[in-house]
Design a protein around this motif. Sequence first.
Motif, PDB file in Angstrom:
ATOM      1  N   LEU A 314      35.481 -36.241 -11.038  1.00 32.74           N
ATOM      2  CA  LEU A 314      34.794 -34.959 -10.855  1.00 32.74           C
ATOM      3  C   LEU A 314      34.288 -34.858  -9.416  1.00 32.74           C
ATOM      4  O   LEU A 314      33.722 -35.818  -8.886  1.00 32.74           O
ATOM      5  N   GLY A 315      34.505 -33.696  -8.822  1.00 32.63           N
ATOM      6  CA  GLY A 315      34.005 -33.493  -7.464  1.00 32.63           C
ATOM      7  C   GLY A 315      34.529 -34.556  -6.516  1.00 32.63           C
ATOM      8  O   GLY A 315      35.711 -34.938  -6.574  1.00 32.63           O
ATOM      9  N   ASP A 316      33.621 -35.093  -5.671  1.00 34.98           N
ATOM     10  CA  ASP A 316      34.101 -36.024  -4.629  1.00 34.98           C
ATOM     11  C   ASP A 316      34.443 -37.415  -5.171  1.00 34.98           C
ATOM     12  O   ASP A 316      34.875 -38.278  -4.398  1.00 34.98           O
ATOM     13  N   GLU A 317      34.308 -37.628  -6.484  1.00 31.86           N
ATOM     14  CA  GLU A 317      34.802 -38.904  -7.048  1.00 31.86           C
ATOM     15  C   GLU A 317      36.295 -39.084  -6.764  1.00 31.86           C
ATOM     16  O   GLU A 317      36.800 -40.211  -6.698  1.00 31.86           O
ATOM     17  N   VAL A 318      36.982 -37.971  -6.572  1.00 33.61           N
ATOM     18  CA  VAL A 318      38.429 -38.042  -6.329  1.00 33.61           C
ATOM     19  C   VAL A 318      38.733 -38.715  -4.993  1.00 33.61           C
ATOM     20  O   VAL A 318      39.833 -39.232  -4.778  1.00 33.61           O
ATOM     21  N   GLU A 319      37.731 -38.763  -4.129  1.00 30.53           N
ATOM     22  CA  GLU A 319      37.965 -39.383  -2.819  1.00 30.53           C
ATOM     23  C   GLU A 319      38.127 -40.899  -2.924  1.00 30.53           C
ATOM     24  O   GLU A 319      38.520 -41.562  -1.962  1.00 30.53           O
ATOM     25  N   PRO A 322      42.195 -43.905  -2.760  1.00 34.19           N
ATOM     26  CA  PRO A 322      42.856 -45.090  -2.183  1.00 34.19           C
ATOM     27  C   PRO A 322      42.523 -46.374  -2.950  1.00 34.19           C
ATOM     28  O   PRO A 322      43.418 -47.185  -3.227  1.00 34.19           O
ATOM     29  N   SER A 323      41.257 -46.531  -3.354  1.00 35.36           N
ATOM     30  CA  SER A 323      40.919 -47.775  -4.054  1.00 35.36           C
ATOM     31  C   SER A 323      41.463 -47.753  -5.484  1.00 35.36           C
ATOM     32  O   SER A 323      41.828 -48.792  -6.042  1.00 35.36           O
ATOM     33  N   LEU A 324      41.542 -46.570  -6.081  1.00 31.60           N
ATOM     34  CA  LEU A 324      42.110 -46.490  -7.432  1.00 31.60           C
ATOM     35  C   LEU A 324      43.599 -46.835  -7.405  1.00 31.60           C
ATOM     36  O   LEU A 324      44.117 -47.489  -8.303  1.00 31.60           O
ATOM     37  N   LEU A 325      44.276 -46.395  -6.349  1.00 34.44           N
ATOM     38  CA  LEU A 325      45.702 -46.744  -6.219  1.00 34.44           C
ATOM     39  C   LEU A 325      45.891 -48.243  -6.026  1.00 34.44           C
ATOM     40  O   LEU A 325      46.888 -48.814  -6.450  1.00 34.44           O
ATOM     41  N   ALA A 326      44.900 -48.854  -5.385  1.00 36.17           N
ATOM     42  CA  ALA A 326      45.003 -50.294  -5.096  1.00 36.17           C
ATOM     43  C   ALA A 326      44.610 -51.147  -6.299  1.00 36.17           C
ATOM     44  O   ALA A 326      44.859 -52.343  -6.309  1.00 36.17           O
ATOM     45  N   LEU A 334      46.349 -37.048 -10.196  1.00 33.63           N
ATOM     46  CA  LEU A 334      45.636 -36.079  -9.360  1.00 33.63           C
ATOM     47  C   LEU A 334      46.229 -34.695  -9.597  1.00 33.63           C
ATOM     48  O   LEU A 334      47.426 -34.552  -9.823  1.00 33.63           O
ATOM     49  N   TYR A 335      45.364 -33.701  -9.548  1.00 27.20           N
ATOM     50  CA  TYR A 335      45.767 -32.363  -9.987  1.00 27.20           C
ATOM     51  C   TYR A 335      46.125 -31.406  -8.852  1.00 27.20           C
ATOM     52  O   TYR A 335      46.449 -30.248  -9.114  1.00 27.20           O
ATOM     53  N   ILE A 340      37.741 -29.550  -2.623  1.00 23.37           N
ATOM     54  CA  ILE A 340      36.938 -30.376  -3.522  1.00 23.37           C
ATOM     55  C   ILE A 340      35.578 -29.715  -3.701  1.00 23.37           C
ATOM     56  O   ILE A 340      34.925 -29.357  -2.719  1.00 23.37           O
ATOM     57  N   ARG A 341      35.198 -29.522  -4.951  1.00 23.26           N
ATOM     58  CA  ARG A 341      33.895 -28.891  -5.251  1.00 23.26           C
ATOM     59  C   ARG A 341      33.144 -29.745  -6.256  1.00 23.26           C
ATOM     60  O   ARG A 341      33.767 -30.340  -7.138  1.00 23.26           O
ATOM     61  N   PRO A 342      31.805 -29.780  -6.139  1.00 28.97           N
ATOM     62  CA  PRO A 342      31.015 -30.598  -7.069  1.00 28.97           C
ATOM     63  C   PRO A 342      31.328 -30.221  -8.519  1.00 28.97           C
ATOM     64  O   PRO A 342      31.387 -29.036  -8.853  1.00 28.97           O
ATOM     65  N   GLY A 343      31.536 -31.225  -9.362  1.00 33.61           N
ATOM     66  CA  GLY A 343      31.746 -30.974 -10.790  1.00 33.61           C
ATOM     67  C   GLY A 343      33.146 -30.539 -11.157  1.00 33.61           C
ATOM     68  O   GLY A 343      33.515 -30.544 -12.328  1.00 33.61           O
ATOM     69  N   ARG A 344      33.959 -30.155 -10.170  1.00 30.04           N
ATOM     70  CA  ARG A 344      35.315 -29.683 -10.471  1.00 30.04           C
ATOM     71  C   ARG A 344      36.188 -30.865 -10.894  1.00 30.04           C
ATOM     72  O   ARG A 344      36.073 -31.957 -10.339  1.00 30.04           O
ATOM     73  N   LYS A 345      37.089 -30.611 -11.861  1.00 28.60           N
ATOM     74  CA  LYS A 345      37.967 -31.694 -12.324  1.00 28.60           C
ATOM     75  C   LYS A 345      39.163 -31.809 -11.387  1.00 28.60           C
ATOM     76  O   LYS A 345      40.042 -30.949 -11.386  1.00 28.60           O
ATOM     77  N   HIS A 346      39.191 -32.897 -10.595  1.00 27.47           N
ATOM     78  CA  HIS A 346      40.259 -33.066  -9.601  1.00 27.47           C
ATOM     79  C   HIS A 346      41.317 -34.074 -10.028  1.00 27.47           C
ATOM     80  O   HIS A 346      42.371 -34.153  -9.407  1.00 27.47           O
ATOM     81  N   GLY A 347      41.025 -34.867 -11.043  1.00 26.59           N
ATOM     82  CA  GLY A 347      41.998 -35.849 -11.486  1.00 26.59           C
ATOM     83  C   GLY A 347      41.388 -36.718 -12.561  1.00 26.59           C
ATOM     84  O   GLY A 347      40.261 -36.472 -13.021  1.00 26.59           O
ATOM     85  N   HIS A 348      42.154 -37.704 -12.997  1.00 25.46           N
ATOM     86  CA  HIS A 348      41.587 -38.685 -13.921  1.00 25.46           C
ATOM     87  C   HIS A 348      42.285 -40.018 -13.701  1.00 25.46           C
ATOM     88  O   HIS A 348      43.362 -40.080 -13.085  1.00 25.46           O
ATOM     89  N   VAL A 349      41.648 -41.065 -14.162  1.00 26.78           N
ATOM     90  CA  VAL A 349      42.250 -42.387 -14.072  1.00 26.78           C
ATOM     91  C   VAL A 349      42.181 -43.031 -15.457  1.00 26.78           C
ATOM     92  O   VAL A 349      41.153 -42.955 -16.139  1.00 26.78           O
TER      93      VAL A 349
END
Length: 356
Positions: A314-319, A322-326, A334-335, A340-349
Amino acid sequence: MTLAPGSVIGIVGGGQLGRMTVLAAARLGYRCHVLTDAADSSAAQVTNRATVAAYDDAAALEAFAKSVDVVTIEFENLDVAALAKVAALVPVHPAPAVLAICQDRLAEKARLQALGVATAPYRPVGSAAELADAMAALPGRTVLKTARFGYDGKGQQLLAPDADPAAAWQALGGGPAVLEGFVPFLRELSVITARGQDGAMATYVPVENQHRNHVLARSIAPAPIPPALAAKAMTLAEQIARGLDLIGLLAVEMFETADGQLLVNELAPRPHNSGHWTIDACAVSQFEQLVRAVCGLPLGRPDRLADAVMDNLLGDEVEAWPSLLAEPGARLHLYGKFPIRPGRKHGHVTRLQPQG
Ligand code: AMP
């Protein structure tokens, strides 16, 4: 009616649920035409057929309907009358009548009650005076919700027993609304079931959902509940899907109470955030089940190949990408949603936990 690979599936809505449906459809050789109100939307990015128009643009809807073989939806806040016009031209799954029920909390609760399904105690509310009466009828804390167009906790207020009904009604901004008794739940669960044109069903195990600020943060599959309760939750979801005569997907959100009751909170007749784990942990994902159901194909087995934990970004968690890929074993989705906006759903892991 069976639609062979190569047919065109129309998807109303341009969000990540549509995007993941397009990707599942493509794997089976289908084309998708996305109707979206925003250019460069998440779903439109992954198909070469998109119409950018308002969802109530009659001419655009008609042209869209004529250019596809079947239509499904990826979000619920659509004009049912407009969708009914589409349904006069091409099959629409779920049917507009199902959408009409699921987009109105009062209609949804009435239908659940008619089906004998337990919900939180509730009262319909249409004015400050009715809210005062409803608060008197439901002892303890209550939750006031707009009947329509509320999601992720928007249009919702938790009310103390001594709250001022007039102020709460004004803050809601008008009705119709529903007042629910506050459920001191042990866990929040959801079950996703797919129902085919022949009435066959494929149901995933219940998952536990954890929210932050009313938005889903994590789904744990399977939910750590006794097998008998899991079976009860799955049967309940199937009973509701059958009762609605739904074709496609149904997500059933429920509260588990301390005494082992299941109270249904909400229905969604579409792919659901709490089912994203099925992409990585099941042979057939919720998105592929939707494609199979609307195309009249046999459903796939919903068996789980691994346990899984899905975290929304959510929000800047998507930033953290790189570490999630590693991270070994982390499955990143990723969507393509910017900015990027606070609370917006940008992806999931999704992290898998292979069994024994
Ligand atoms: P909803 O929009 O109905 O899905 O509600 C969003 C979230 O608010 C739910 O996932 C619960 O965490 C909480 N909530 C909603 N209704 C109730 C209720 N009657 N009692 C307790 N918590 C609730």
